[in-house]
Enzyme design. Structure first.
Site, PDB file in Angstrom:
ATOM      1  NE  ARG A 147      -2.139   1.978   3.503  1.00  0.00           N
ATOM      2  CZ  ARG A 147      -2.793   2.533   4.514  1.00  0.00           C
ATOM      3  NH1 ARG A 147      -4.088   2.264   4.702  1.00  0.00           N
ATOM      4  NH2 ARG A 147      -2.192   3.328   5.362  1.00  0.00           N
ATOM      5  CE1 TYR A 159      -4.979   5.780   8.159  1.00  0.00           C
ATOM      6  CE2 TYR A 159      -4.856   5.672   5.764  1.00  0.00           C
ATOM      7  CZ  TYR A 159      -4.912   5.041   6.992  1.00  0.00           C
ATOM      8  OH  TYR A 159      -4.885   3.682   7.048  1.00  0.00           O
ATOM      9  CG  ASP A 220      -7.250   3.686   3.121  1.00  0.00           C
ATOM     10  OD1 ASP A 220      -8.304   4.226   2.750  1.00  0.00           O
ATOM     11  OD2 ASP A 220      -7.135   3.080   4.210  1.00  0.00           O
ATOM     12  CG  HIS A 222      -8.536   6.841   5.970  1.00  0.00           C
ATOM     13  ND1 HIS A 222      -8.956   7.435   7.131  1.00  0.00           N
ATOM     14  CD2 HIS A 222      -8.142   5.597   6.316  1.00  0.00           C
ATOM     15  CE1 HIS A 222      -8.813   6.583   8.134  1.00  0.00           C
ATOM     16  NE2 HIS A 222      -8.327   5.444   7.668  1.00  0.00           N
ATOM     17  CD  GLU A 246      -8.532   0.562   2.625  1.00  0.00           C
ATOM     18  OE1 GLU A 246      -7.374   0.237   2.282  1.00  0.00           O
ATOM     19  OE2 GLU A 246      -8.903   0.574   3.803  1.00  0.00           O
ATOM     20  CD  GLU A 272     -10.514   1.074   7.171  1.00  0.00           C
ATOM     21  OE1 GLU A 272      -9.676   0.449   6.520  1.00  0.00           O
ATOM     22  OE2 GLU A 272     -10.246   2.115   7.787  1.00  0.00           O
ATOM     23  NE  ARG A 293      -9.433  -2.429   3.442  1.00  0.00           N
ATOM     24  CZ  ARG A 293      -8.467  -2.835   4.252  1.00  0.00           C
ATOM     25  NH1 ARG A 293      -8.133  -4.102   4.303  1.00  0.00           N
ATOM     26  NH2 ARG A 293      -7.833  -1.986   5.033  1.00  0.00           N
ATOM     27  CD  GLU A 349      -4.764  -2.997   6.489  1.00  0.00           C
ATOM     28  OE1 GLU A 349      -5.956  -3.256   6.768  1.00  0.00           O
ATOM     29  OE2 GLU A 349      -4.296  -1.853   6.524  1.00  0.00           O
ATOM     30  CD1 TRP A 412      -7.924  12.022  10.065  1.00  0.00           C
ATOM     31  CD2 TRP A 412      -8.508   9.915  10.579  1.00  0.00           C
ATOM     32  NE1 TRP A 412      -6.777  11.307  10.280  1.00  0.00           N
ATOM     33  CE2 TRP A 412      -7.112  10.016  10.602  1.00  0.00           C
ATOM     34  CE3 TRP A 412      -9.111   8.674  10.848  1.00  0.00           C
ATOM     35  CZ2 TRP A 412      -6.279   8.916  10.891  1.00  0.00           C
ATOM     36  CZ3 TRP A 412      -8.303   7.601  11.136  1.00  0.00           C
ATOM     37  CH2 TRP A 412      -6.894   7.728  11.166  1.00  0.00           C
TER      38      TRP A 412
HETATM   39  O1  KDG Z   1      -8.472   2.509  13.590  1.00  0.00           O
HETATM   40  C1  KDG Z   1      -8.453   3.068  12.317  1.00  0.00           C
HETATM   41  C2  KDG Z   1      -7.509   2.284  11.450  1.00  0.00           C
HETATM   42  O2  KDG Z   1      -7.777   0.944  11.573  1.00  0.00           O
HETATM   43  C3  KDG Z   1      -7.614   2.678  10.002  1.00  0.00           C
HETATM   44  O3  KDG Z   1      -7.337   4.025   9.874  1.00  0.00           O
HETATM   45  C4  KDG Z   1      -6.640   1.838   9.193  1.00  0.00           C
HETATM   46  O4  KDG Z   1      -7.656   2.579   7.164  1.00  0.00           O
HETATM   47  C5  KDG Z   1      -6.961   1.776   7.745  1.00  0.00           C
HETATM   48  C6  KDG Z   1      -6.403   0.657   6.984  1.00  0.00           C
HETATM   49  O5  KDG Z   1      -6.746   0.557   5.815  1.00  0.00           O
HETATM   50  O6  KDG Z   1      -5.641  -0.106   7.552  1.00  0.00           O
HETATM   51 MG    MG Z   2      -8.381   1.733   5.325  1.00  0.00          MG
END
Ligand code: KDG
Ligand code: MG
Length: 412
Positions: A147, A159, A220, A222, A246, A272, A293, A349, A412
């Site tokens: 990644r 991030y 990602d 995010h 992602e 996720e 995810r 992951e 975020w």
């Molecule tokens: O707790 C938040 C994280 O798990 C997250 O920010 C991690 O986005 C993430 C990832 O893809 O691992």
């Molecule tokens: Mg993620």
């Protein structure tokens, strides 16, 4: 046989983890991960105050029945706290069933469908040079899929990149890209979508030029983009052949993905922060994503995530289970057993835990040539050193949040 004891163990060796430990009347133990990053104690209370009293005396062999009892019996359905608590019970019961049957959990799920699980790690750097070094270091550690996250000109912290603030707030204790920071208040980060959208394609172009076409690359976003911005990003990344993009939008608006799909063939991974099959209903049925995810830890355990993945398999959608450092070694083991058994495994992951964590959670998994395997110990293959865990009490920690340049709070 019945469940005799249920303990909720909170430990913070390198970061906070919540673990449920069940013990049966004849002394068989099972572990479940209930860690919810930044909101850990809410799950502790849910378990201690509302679930543990219901478990004592229950038949530990009735996994599906216990799942339905905790889910339907609460009346209040879904949500990360509820589903993390149910997940912990479910994992612990699978662990006990494996130990009782003298088999690793993946055997109970149908046996291995592959030799090992292709895993991706997190490379990052504020600059291209730092990023290239990080990618090389991941390749040296054996990763065959990576990644890529980078700094964006004009943004102070972002991030996916270990910031000095994180490092200092954690008093020098952090995983490479652990975003949660120890302290009384969450750290503020800044965000600007236009700068990000301009910059990211140039980064992937440079990475492809340096590392060639073969290496699977992931990214990602995010949750930060609107549907049309996500569509533009996916389209602009097409020349660089991503394994996946992602969380391109905050995906609780499932219909948004239709618009993204109309514009790009970049594969999409989402989920996720989802916790039930109902969060996926539309995006799986309409084939709006390519990878699921969810973590076992946040999606009601092995029992429920297997249902999500079986549903996804009808649409050729694969697993890409969440495995950041906030999934404990118990949650990671559960993911590995499930991933080894299902047919529609995609990728796992895998961010390594810290040394203290690995000392507190004794684990059986192996990591070889870029592939994970849960090992063949009966159950999940993880044991918790309860005394060791007791040496690391809970430390308050929060995930950061974002503000735009004008001060508006952003995803975020
Ligand atoms: O707790 C938040 C994280 O798990 C997250 O920010 C991690 O986005 C993430 C990832 O893809 O691992
Ligand atoms: Mg993620």
């Amino acid at each position: 046989m019945s469940i005799d004891r249920a303990e909720v163990i909170v430990t913070s060796p390198d970061r906070n983890f919540v673990t449920l430990k069940l013990t049966t009347a004849d002394g068989v133990t099972g572990l479940g991960d209930a860690t919810l990053n930044g909101r850990e104690l809410a799950v502790v209370s849910y378990l201690k105050d509302h679930v543990v009293p219901l478990l004592i005396g229950r038949d530990e062999s009735r996994i599906e029945d216990t799942w339905q009892f905790l889910y339907r019996g609460a009346y209040w359905r879904r949500g990360p706290v509820t589903m993390a608590a149910i997940a912990a019970v479910d994992m612990a019961l699978w662990d006990i069933k494996g130990k009782t049957a003298n088999m690793p959990v993946y055997q109970l799920l149908g046996g291995a469908s592959r030799r090992g699980l292709l895993a991706y790690g997190h490379a990052s750097g504020k600059t291209l040079d730092e990023l290239f070094d990080s990618i090389r270091s991941h390749q040296e550690q054996g990763y065959r899929a990576i990644r890529v996250q980078t700094g964006v000109p004009g943004l102070k912290s972002i991030y996916g990149i270990a910031s000095n603030a994180t490092y200092e707030a954690n008093k020098g204790v952090r995983y490479d890209h652990e975003p949660a920071q120890r302290g009384a208040l969450p750290h503020e980060e800044d965000w600007d979508t236009r700068s990000y959208l301009r910059h990211i394609p140039t980064v992937f172009e440079a990475v492809r030029n340096e590392f060639g076409p073969e290496l699977p690359l992931l990214h990602d976003a995010h949750h930060r983009l609107t549907p049309i911005q996500a569509a533009r990003l996916g389209k602009s990344l097409e020349p660089y052949d991503l394994f996946w993009l992602e969380d391109c939008t905050p995906a609780e608006n499932q219909e948004a993905l239709r618009l993204v799909r109309r514009h790009t063939t970049t594969p999409l991974a989402i989920g996720e922060i989802f916790n039930t099959v109902w969060d996926y209903q539309q995006i799986i049925r309409e084939q709006l994503i390519d990878y699921v995810r969810s973590a076992v830890t946040h999606t009601g355990g092995i029992t429920h995530l297997k249902k999500v993945l079986d549903y996804a398999s009808q649409y050729q959608i694969k697993s890409g289970m969440h495995g950041p450092t906030d999934i404990s070694p118990v949650g990671m083991a559960a993911a590995m057993h499930l991933g080894l058994a299902i047919h529609n495994f995609g990728i796992q992951e895998y961010m390594k835990h810290g040394e203290k964590t690995d000392a507190v959670f004794e684990q059986s998994f192996t990591w070889q040539d870029g592939y994970l395997h849960p090992g063949d110990r009966p159950g999940l293959g993880v044991e918790l050193d309860v005394d060791g865990a007791g040496r690391y009490p809970y430390v308050q920690a929060y995930l950061p949040y974002n503000r735009l340049h004008d001060g508006t709070v952003h995803d975020w």
